[in-house]
Design a protein around this motif. Structure first.
Motif, PDB file in Angstrom:
ATOM      1  N   GLY A  99       0.809  -1.205   0.000  1.00 14.93           N
ATOM      2  CA  GLY A  99       0.000   0.000   0.000  1.00 14.93           C
ATOM      3  C   GLY A  99       0.842   1.255   0.000  1.00 14.93           C
ATOM      4  O   GLY A  99       2.070   1.211  -0.044  1.00 14.93           O
ATOM      5  N   THR A 100       0.164   2.370   0.061  1.00 20.56           N
ATOM      6  CA  THR A 100       0.868   3.643   0.081  1.00 20.56           C
ATOM      7  C   THR A 100       0.939   4.228   1.484  1.00 20.56           C
ATOM      8  O   THR A 100       1.596   5.234   1.686  1.00 20.56           O
ATOM      9  N   THR A 101       0.278   3.611   2.440  1.00 23.38           N
ATOM     10  CA  THR A 101       0.287   4.121   3.804  1.00 23.38           C
ATOM     11  C   THR A 101       1.549   3.673   4.525  1.00 23.38           C
ATOM     12  O   THR A 101       1.851   2.493   4.573  1.00 23.38           O
ATOM     13  N   SER A 102       2.261   4.625   5.091  1.00 25.34           N
ATOM     14  CA  SER A 102       3.385   4.301   5.962  1.00 25.34           C
ATOM     15  C   SER A 102       2.844   4.321   7.390  1.00 25.34           C
ATOM     16  O   SER A 102       2.593   5.394   7.958  1.00 25.34           O
ATOM     17  N   TYR A 103       2.636   3.136   7.950  1.00 29.62           N
ATOM     18  CA  TYR A 103       2.054   3.066   9.285  1.00 29.62           C
ATOM     19  C   TYR A 103       2.974   3.640  10.363  1.00 29.62           C
ATOM     20  O   TYR A 103       2.478   4.293  11.292  1.00 29.62           O
ATOM     21  N   PRO A 104       4.290   3.471  10.282  1.00 33.99           N
ATOM     22  CA  PRO A 104       5.136   4.155  11.269  1.00 33.99           C
ATOM     23  C   PRO A 104       4.981   5.685  11.200  1.00 33.99           C
ATOM     24  O   PRO A 104       4.879   6.340  12.239  1.00 33.99           O
ATOM     25  N   GLU A 105       4.918   6.241  10.003  1.00 32.12           N
ATOM     26  CA  GLU A 105       4.728   7.691   9.868  1.00 32.12           C
ATOM     27  C   GLU A 105       3.339   8.102  10.345  1.00 32.12           C
ATOM     28  O   GLU A 105       3.185   9.143  10.999  1.00 32.12           O
ATOM     29  N   LEU A 106       2.321   7.306  10.006  1.00 40.39           N
ATOM     30  CA  LEU A 106       0.957   7.614  10.416  1.00 40.39           C
ATOM     31  C   LEU A 106       0.844   7.658  11.936  1.00 40.39           C
ATOM     32  O   LEU A 106       0.308   8.617  12.503  1.00 40.39           O
ATOM     33  N   THR A 107       1.374   6.633  12.615  1.00 44.77           N
ATOM     34  CA  THR A 107       1.258   6.602  14.079  1.00 44.77           C
ATOM     35  C   THR A 107       2.085   7.709  14.734  1.00 44.77           C
ATOM     36  O   THR A 107       1.670   8.270  15.746  1.00 44.77           O
ATOM     37  N   GLU A 108       3.219   8.032  14.143  1.00 44.49           N
ATOM     38  CA  GLU A 108       4.026   9.124  14.681  1.00 44.49           C
ATOM     39  C   GLU A 108       3.276  10.453  14.581  1.00 44.49           C
ATOM     40  O   GLU A 108       3.242  11.238  15.530  1.00 44.49           O
ATOM     41  N   GLY A 109       2.648  10.693  13.439  1.00 45.10           N
ATOM     42  CA  GLY A 109       1.886  11.933  13.254  1.00 45.10           C
ATOM     43  C   GLY A 109       0.696  12.015  14.190  1.00 45.10           C
ATOM     44  O   GLY A 109       0.422  13.071  14.783  1.00 45.10           O
ATOM     45  N   ILE A 110      -0.014  10.911  14.347  1.00 44.34           N
ATOM     46  CA  ILE A 110      -1.162  10.894  15.261  1.00 44.34           C
ATOM     47  C   ILE A 110      -0.690  11.110  16.694  1.00 44.34           C
ATOM     48  O   ILE A 110      -1.330  11.837  17.461  1.00 44.34           O
ATOM     49  N   SER A 111       0.427  10.500  17.056  1.00 49.21           N
ATOM     50  CA  SER A 111       0.952  10.666  18.417  1.00 49.21           C
ATOM     51  C   SER A 111       1.238  12.129  18.726  1.00 49.21           C
ATOM     52  O   SER A 111       0.973  12.603  19.843  1.00 49.21           O
ATOM     53  N   LYS A 112       1.756  12.861  17.748  1.00 51.73           N
ATOM     54  CA  LYS A 112       2.015  14.288  17.956  1.00 51.73           C
ATOM     55  C   LYS A 112       0.712  15.031  18.215  1.00 51.73           C
ATOM     56  O   LYS A 112       0.639  15.888  19.109  1.00 51.73           O
ATOM     57  N   GLN A 113      -0.320  14.721  17.466  1.00 48.75           N
ATOM     58  CA  GLN A 113      -1.605  15.395  17.655  1.00 48.75           C
ATOM     59  C   GLN A 113      -2.245  14.995  18.981  1.00 48.75           C
ATOM     60  O   GLN A 113      -2.881  15.815  19.643  1.00 48.75           O
ATOM     61  N   ILE A 114      -2.072  13.744  19.380  1.00 51.70           N
ATOM     62  CA  ILE A 114      -2.585  13.307  20.682  1.00 51.70           C
ATOM     63  C   ILE A 114      -1.889  14.091  21.794  1.00 51.70           C
ATOM     64  O   ILE A 114      -2.521  14.464  22.786  1.00 51.70           O
TER      65      ILE A 114
END
Length: 115
Positions: A2-17
Motif C-alpha cells: 500500500g501507500t500508507t506508511s504506518y510508522p509515519e501515520l502513528t508518529e503523526g497521530i501521536s504528535k496530535q494526541i
C-alpha cells in the motif's frame, strides 16, 4: 503493497494526541485510564486483548487504530501466525471491506518488523 506508511501515520497521530493532552487533559486522562484498565492482564492477557482490538480496528476501518495495535502486537511478541489467524476472523466477520483492511493490516505488520 500500500501507500500508507504506518510508522509515519502513528508518529503523526501521536504528535496530535500530545496536543490533545494539553488542550483537554481531563478527557485524555480518562481515556488513558480506560485503555490501561481494558488492556491490563486479567482473565485475558494483553496480547489476546490487542488481537481483539485489532479485529475491531479492521471492522471499523480505522487506519490509525490498525497502526497502533499492530505496533503493540509486534512489541508483545505476537507471531505472524497469530496475526494472520486474527485477520481471518476479522475477514469472516466483516466480509469484503474487512478483507481490504486485513491486507492493509498485514502491510502494517511488515512495516513494524513483525516476524
Amino acid at each position: 503493497m500500500g501507500t500508507t506508511s504506518y510508522p509515519e501515520l502513528t508518529e503523526g497521530i501521536s504528535k496530535q494526541i500530545g496536543q490533545l493532552r494539553k488542550g483537554i487533559p481531563d478527557t485524555m486522562k480518562g481515556f488513558s485510564a480506560m485503555a490501561q484498565g481494558a488492556t491490563a492482564n486479567a482473565a485475558l492477557d494483553e496480547k489476546t486483548k490487542e488481537l481483539i482490538a485489532m479485529g475491531i480496528a479492521i471492522a471499523l476501518r480505522c487506519d490509525g487504530c490498525i497502526g497502533f495495535h499492530t505496533k503493540t502486537l509486534v512489541r508483545l511478541g505476537a507471531t505472524r501466525q497469530e496475526f494472520e489467524e486474527m485477520l481471518g476472523v476479522a475477514i469472516y466477520m466483516g466480509g469484503g471491506p474487512s478483507l481490504m483492511y486485513a491486507a492493509q493490516a498485514l502491510d502494517a505488520w511488515e512495516q513494524f518488523g513483525g516476524q
